[in-house]
Design an enzyme around this catalytic site. Structure first.
Site, PDB file in Angstrom:
ATOM      1  N   CYS A  68       0.043  -7.807  -2.065  1.00 34.93           N
ATOM      2  CA  CYS A  68       0.691  -8.870  -1.275  1.00 34.93           C
ATOM      3  C   CYS A  68      -0.402  -9.803  -0.780  1.00 34.93           C
ATOM      4  CB  CYS A  68       1.529  -8.294  -0.149  1.00 34.93           C
ATOM      5  SG  CYS A  68       0.625  -7.216   0.976  1.00 34.93           S
ATOM      6  N   ARG A 122       2.351  -5.391   3.229  1.00 34.25           N
ATOM      7  CA  ARG A 122       3.710  -5.394   2.700  1.00 34.25           C
ATOM      8  C   ARG A 122       3.793  -4.546   1.433  1.00 34.25           C
ATOM      9  NH1 ARG A 122       4.670 -11.835   2.626  1.00 34.25           N
ATOM     10  NH2 ARG A 122       2.412 -11.765   2.468  1.00 34.25           N
TER      11      ARG A 122
END
Lengths: 145, 293
Positions: free
Chosen positions: B247, B252
């Site tokens: 990410c 994430r």
């Protein structure tokens, strides 16, 4: 680094943060987050008038009003689940709301790094606060033509 | 002494049901010896506004990272951190947090680098606990110092570095960022602060599956069937693939790593934590713009 001058209210906030040891700075930020005034009805009822700040990792919206005598009013909305973002918005509100446009425009963008929070809060979040300030300034310039 | 596993029906479909507990299970076991609950949030102030009673705070920014080098804490650093939180090597550690357990999954991934034997995620995280009207506390728990051993961090199994990602080009990769970050358009907004990368776009060959698609409305993980529809059906992965996820800084994508590794049971998933803030600033690495992988 030359220390650009902050207006006295913002300077007092910066001094308050720096007078505290690290962990208590977070507590002060939490208190700011609790003191963020709610949106007035005219914005709460017409959210299209709010500008989103996507640089903040949590949803934040702001509105800027410049009165004919150049007094600036700031309005923010951030959810309760985002206390850090609320805290930053509240610092800007406490430090800048009600000031003349020229003084708000003169606020150095890098003042966010003077709060002594960089070891406690991620740089991206601090950039979020800088982004709020940048958008406030841009709105003031736009409104004043 | 590990706590019993959560026998909730939904979890039994997952590949590693021992990695996840429900709010009901946690409420029942809160205070049990051998259990430590830790909250890890995206918002570093949220814990202070109220947390699950007895839960300690695990701060991703100040505690899991090395303060100087861009890296995680080392073995002695991790041992000191765990000991200070009252966590032993045999503790059942349950992690939870805000925003679909985004940072809790990241903390779990870091704990996995050190091979902590029993670490689980609270399904639905902070949001579900609060939505169910369960108790919160603002008092900081006083936990007794534990004696966590120094364990070397293993960066080989679940972590990927830039050079390994370069060598991986052409093999399955998932970019879990938002579509705007993936196509590169987010770096094109004029006069606005940027995300900290000089170039926008994605690593060639990476498929875009935004991380939060793995979460339902109530922040719990989607069922195994729903997850398979996304990652097998749409993204075209298969369980024996060697997958790299990334990410912006690897947080994430920790969530997607957890989904692929533990809920769907992929044995070979690595999180590229350098992610776009490294790749998008690197000289002469290939980058692709637009919607196509």
């Amino acid at each position: 680094m030359t220390a650009a001058t902050l207006n006295p209210r913002l300077q007092e906030i910066v001094d308050d943060f720096n007078a505290m040891p690290g962990k208590e700075r977070l507590q002060l930020l939490l208190e700011f987050s609790q003191d963020l005034p709610p949106l007035p009805d005219r914005y709460a009822e017409d959210r299209s008038r709010l500008e989103p700040v996507p640089e903040c990792q949590s949803p934040l919206f702001l509105a800027v009003e410049v009165e004919p005598d150049a007094t600036v009013h700031l309005f923010f909305e951030a959810p309760r689940e985002a206390p850090t973002t609320r805290g930053f918005a509240s610092i800007l509100h406490a430090g800048l709301d009600g000031l003349p446009a020229e003084e708000v425009l003169a606020t150095p963008g890098e003042f966010t790094s003077q709060l002594g929070l960089q070891d406690l809060v991620s740089p991206l979040r601090l950039r979020g606060m800088a982004a709020m300030l940048a958008r406030i300034k841009r709105q003031i310039r736009d409104q004043r033509g | 002494m590990a706590l019993p596993y959560d026998s909730a029906v939904k979890f039994q479909d997952y590949a590693h049901p021992q990695m996840i507990v429900s709010t009901e299970w946690l409420a029942e076991h809160l205070g049990d010896p051998g259990l430590v609950v830790a909250e890890s949030d995206e918002d570093v102030l949220l814990y202070e506004t109220g947390h699950i009673p007895g839960a300690v705070k695990l701060d991703w920014h100040t505690e899991l990272n090395d303060p100087v080098t861009r890296d995680y804490v080392d073995g002695p650093g991790f041992a000191a951190l765990m000991s200070e939180k009252g966590i032993s090597r045999d503790t059942t550690l349950v992690l939870y947090g805000d925003r679909n357990n985004w940072w809790a999954a990241y903390a779990l991934w870091v704990c996995s680098l050190f091979g902590h034997p029993d670490v689980r995620l609270l399904d639905g995280g902070r949001a579900k606990w609060i939505a169910e009207g369960r108790e919160l506390s603002t008092s900081e728990p006083k936990r007794q110092q534990a004696d966590y051993p120094v364990v070397d961090r293993d960066d080989q199994q679940i972590r990927a570095f830039a050079s390994q990602v370069l060598a991986h080009l052409g093999q399955p990769m998932i970019d879990v960022r938002s579509p705007g970050e993936y196509t590169g358009e987010l770096l094109h907004m004029p006069d606005y602060p940027q995300e900290g990368a000089l170039r926008g776009g994605h690593i060639p060959g990476a498929t875009n599956v935004p991380w939060a698609r793995a979460a339902a409305e109530d922040a719990t993980f989607r069922t195994r069937a729903e997850l398979e529809a996304i990652y097998h059906g749409e993204a075209g992965l298969s369980p024996d693939d060697d997958v790299v996820v990334y990410c912006r800084i690897g947080e994430r994508s920790s969530h997607t790593w957890f989904v692929l590794q533990h809920l769907l049971g992929y044995p070979h998933v690595r999180n590229y934590d350098g992610s776009w803030t490294e790749w998008g600033n690197s000289v002469r690495v290939p980058i692709r713009r637009g919607e196509n992988p």
